[in-house]
Every structure is written in C-alpha cells, then in structure tokens.
Design a protein around this motif. Sequence first.
Motif, mmCIF file in Angstrom:
data_model
loop_
_atom_site.group_PDB
_atom_site.id
_atom_site.type_symbol
_atom_site.label_atom_id
_atom_site.label_comp_id
_atom_site.label_asym_id
_atom_site.label_seq_id
_atom_site.Cartn_x
_atom_site.Cartn_y
_atom_site.Cartn_z
ATOM 1 N N ALA A 1 4.362 9.702 -0.565
ATOM 2 C CA ALA A 1 5.594 9.440 0.212
ATOM 3 C C ALA A 1 5.463 8.036 0.381
ATOM 4 O O ALA A 1 4.653 7.165 0.278
ATOM 5 C CB ALA A 1 5.110 10.246 1.683
ATOM 6 N N ASP A 2 6.832 7.479 0.364
ATOM 7 C CA ASP A 2 6.968 6.075 0.561
ATOM 8 C C ASP A 2 6.356 5.501 1.760
ATOM 9 O O ASP A 2 5.851 4.214 1.791
ATOM 10 C CB ASP A 2 8.550 5.795 0.446
ATOM 11 N N PRO B 1 10.156 9.660 3.011
ATOM 12 C CA PRO B 1 10.745 8.819 1.947
ATOM 13 C C PRO B 1 11.507 7.643 2.297
ATOM 14 O O PRO B 1 12.281 7.578 3.421
ATOM 15 C CB PRO B 1 11.613 9.875 1.033
ATOM 16 N N ASP B 2 11.184 6.650 1.410
ATOM 17 C CA ASP B 2 11.992 5.189 2.130
ATOM 18 C C ASP B 2 12.339 4.621 0.674
ATOM 19 O O ASP B 2 11.889 3.412 0.656
ATOM 20 C CB ASP B 2 10.985 4.450 2.950
ATOM 21 N N ALA B 3 13.003 5.157 -0.064
ATOM 22 C CA ALA B 3 13.689 4.685 -1.169
ATOM 23 C C ALA B 3 14.178 3.322 -1.174
ATOM 24 O O ALA B 3 14.239 2.208 -1.938
ATOM 25 C CB ALA B 3 14.557 5.553 -2.102
ATOM 26 N N ASP B 4 15.119 3.150 -0.127
ATOM 27 C CA ASP B 4 15.817 1.969 0.263
ATOM 28 C C ASP B 4 15.124 1.001 1.280
ATOM 29 O O ASP B 4 15.888 -0.220 1.533
ATOM 30 C CB ASP B 4 17.263 2.142 0.611
ATOM 31 N N GLY B 5 13.829 1.378 1.845
ATOM 32 C CA GLY B 5 13.184 0.490 2.527
ATOM 33 C C GLY B 5 13.819 0.307 3.910
ATOM 34 O O GLY B 5 13.444 -0.116 4.987
ATOM 35 N N SER B 6 14.864 1.205 4.443
ATOM 36 C CA SER B 6 15.542 1.283 5.594
ATOM 37 C C SER B 6 14.455 1.705 6.713
ATOM 38 O O SER B 6 14.481 1.130 7.887
ATOM 39 C CB SER B 6 16.552 2.445 5.543
ATOM 40 N N VAL B 7 13.396 2.557 6.352
ATOM 41 C CA VAL B 7 12.447 3.096 7.372
ATOM 42 C C VAL B 7 11.620 2.066 7.744
ATOM 43 O O VAL B 7 11.668 1.732 8.857
ATOM 44 C CB VAL B 7 11.599 4.222 6.915
#
Length: 449
Positions: A18-19, A33-39
């Motif tokens: 998991a990111d 999941p945090d593919a774009d780094g928003s979390v």
Amino acid sequence: MITLRRGDRLTIASTGTADVLLTGEGHEPVALPDADGSVAALLRALDRPLTWQQVRDELTLDAARCDALARRLVTSGVLTLGCADEHGEVATARVHSRLAALRLDGDLAVGEPVQLSPYALLRRSGERAVVESARDCTVVELHRPALAAVVAGLCAPTTPEAAGGLAPGGLELVRLLAAVGLAGPPGPETGPAPHAAWAHIRSRAGLVDARGVPVRSLDEPPPAPAADTDIPLPAPDLAALRRTDPPLAEVMETRRSVRRFGRAPLTVAQLGELLYRTARIQRRFTPDLADQRSYAHTLRPVPSAGAMHELDYYVAVRACRDLTPGIYRYLPDRHALALVNRDTVPLVRLVNAAYLAINRESVPPVLISLAARFGRNSGKYGDLAYSLTLRNAGVVLQSVYLCATAMGLGACAVGTGDAADFAEATGLDPAEVSAVGEIVIGSLPGEGE
C-alpha cells in the motif's frame, strides 16, 4: 468553527503493498493507496487543525476529489472533527463507519429550527459525557460538563442560537452535532427504534469500531472438582447410534416444533443422551501459538465462535423418570448434572412461562435454558460478542431440535424467556450470566392421546 484534526500519535509509513500505511496507538492499521501523493499531502497539511475550506485551499485538487479524500480519512477514523471557542476546546467527534452521515461543508441556517436526532444517545464515557449515534456509532465527546444542557435543549425543536445559548461553546457544539448527523431539521421519526438500531450496528463489522476488550486470559476455566451431590448421567452407545439413527435427510425433513407432549415422562437415559449428543466436551486443547486460537479451548458436538463455548445448559426438570424435580446445570466435562435449586416456586415460574410461550398446548416436562457467560467471548470479539452469542444459541437450538427428532422426542424452541425469573432461580447476576434462549423437551404424544 469545525476543524479536521490528525491524531497526535498517528504514524505514516510506506509499504510494498500500500502506498501509505497509517498506524497509531489504539487504532487499527489503515492502508490507503496514494499514487498521486494526495493522502500524504493532506496529512502533512493537518499538522494543525484546519477547516473544511482550508483543506480545500491547501490541496491542489478539485473540490469533489478533495472532499472525497477528506471524508474517507474521517470515516476511517484517521481524522477527527473538533470545535473550539475563545475559551478552548468544546467537543471532539470520532467517526467509526464509512457510511456515517457527514455534512461537513454545510452550516445551520440562522433562525431555522433544529432538533436532536432520535438516534442520539447521551451517556458517560470515562469521566466525560458523550453523544453517540445509534445508527453508525459516531461519538461526540463533550469537553465541558455544562454542554450536556445543550444536548438536552435540542430534544424539542429550537433554533441553533437558543440551544447554543444554554452553555458557553453551545453553538459550536450544535454545529458539530449537525455536521455528523446527530442534529438536523425537525421531522417525523422514521426507521427502526433506537435500541434496535443500536443492537444491529453492534452486531456487524463496518458500522462500528469493534475491538476486543483487554483481558488477562481467554482460556476456558478448568473443570471444578466433582461434587458428591453431582448426578452422573448415562452415556449413549455412539457406535450403536451410528447404525440405528435415521439418516440426516430424514431427520431434517421430519423435524417439527412439538407443543403437545405425550403423557409418558422423559427418562434420565433420554435426557442424558440428548445432552451427551449436543453439549458434552469431546476434547480439550491447550494453547498453540502457531494457531489463531492461542488459548485453551474445547471441542464439542456443536460449533461456537472461536471455540469459546460461552453457553451453559440449565435444565428445569418438571417430570423426568428417576430424577427429582428441580433446576440443574449440565456439567459438560464429566456428563453430569449439578443441582442448582430444588425450590418449586422458581421451577414453576420457568416452566409456566415456557407453557404460555408455546400457546398453552402442553406443560413442558423439561426446559433447557441456554445461559451465556458474557465475559467469555467479549474479550476476543468486543462489541460483536453478543451477536455471536445469539448465533451460537441458534446453532444449539437447531442441534437440539435435530437430536430430539432423531431420538423420537418432541422439542420446541421458546420464543420468549424471562431473564428475571432465570436470575432468581439460579442466583446468577444477569449482567454476567443470563439466559439467551430456551427449548422445551418431552415425549411425543401417542395414538389416542
């Protein structure tokens, strides 16, 4: 002013699966999941409390995406909601279900009436008052005792300003209650009764943060030494039963609830066989750290969640050949009965209640009450424990039904039971041990009866 807050002890880590993995004391791990780094960006921004609008301004996301992300973190318990005034903290809201009704971007209209939800429960938690939702277990913790007056003031339709004026910080509390669905415009009360909704959400994962209660040990208590007054029961010949019992298909097809019993009393051998086939301890297991059940437990003819077997069998005997009328407890470790009460008054009360419940067709010769030791499985299953106990009781009742049918006996589950009568008959504290199911047993009516 309602703000979003991040837990002080929340740890953010990256993993291979998991990111973002969020962990913290007293909180189950949450993988996002945090593919774009928003979390990660949102969590960094929440090093300090922010309003919903400030969160939108901090992130370079469209409003819908930002709202969905913040809502997800709130409903997963990663973020809390809070409100404060010039004197300090007013209240904190913790959301435990992703289905919780949140209106974080709305506000109360000035002068418009508002009322407390019928699903809002005011109670004590530790040394503070909390308002808890019977629909989704959202909990609003009040930081000041005087704020309980604001909650009480919302029972009748009123304006936010009027309710808020009952205590300092009251208006902020009203706004927070409205934001999490615990207050809103007055309207007709619909849906299930609050206590029914409360029971349901406590019975399923996803609607409540259900964790076990810390206990010293989950081990099954060792058997007490045999007492001279214990009554040994005859054990059936299982090898013979395997040859002579009717097939399961026939038993299931012919099983019926029997409310009218024959004149012939049960025998001790029949009662012993029924209990032996449904309730005895077949095998004991010591703790095994390599197994999920790393605690001592037992194997019995009926299944039980986690092999906890928290149900004890109490047998109220009105008519059984070679057995004195009374109330007995079945001892599953040595297949015997222990006398609990020989007084006829509590015996008659229990049997009479069952007689009324089965439509007064026949006075039951024997009543079996399933009594749950609530502390036995609550340490493992937390809030889910009671619902599991009811399911375990259902399994036992069906097992007794099938066994009685195979034996040529009549059985009928009792739809109601009196917890006070059972407590008085057994001397047990109903908060610790109480009957959760009953079934009556007797001989089948013969021809001409």
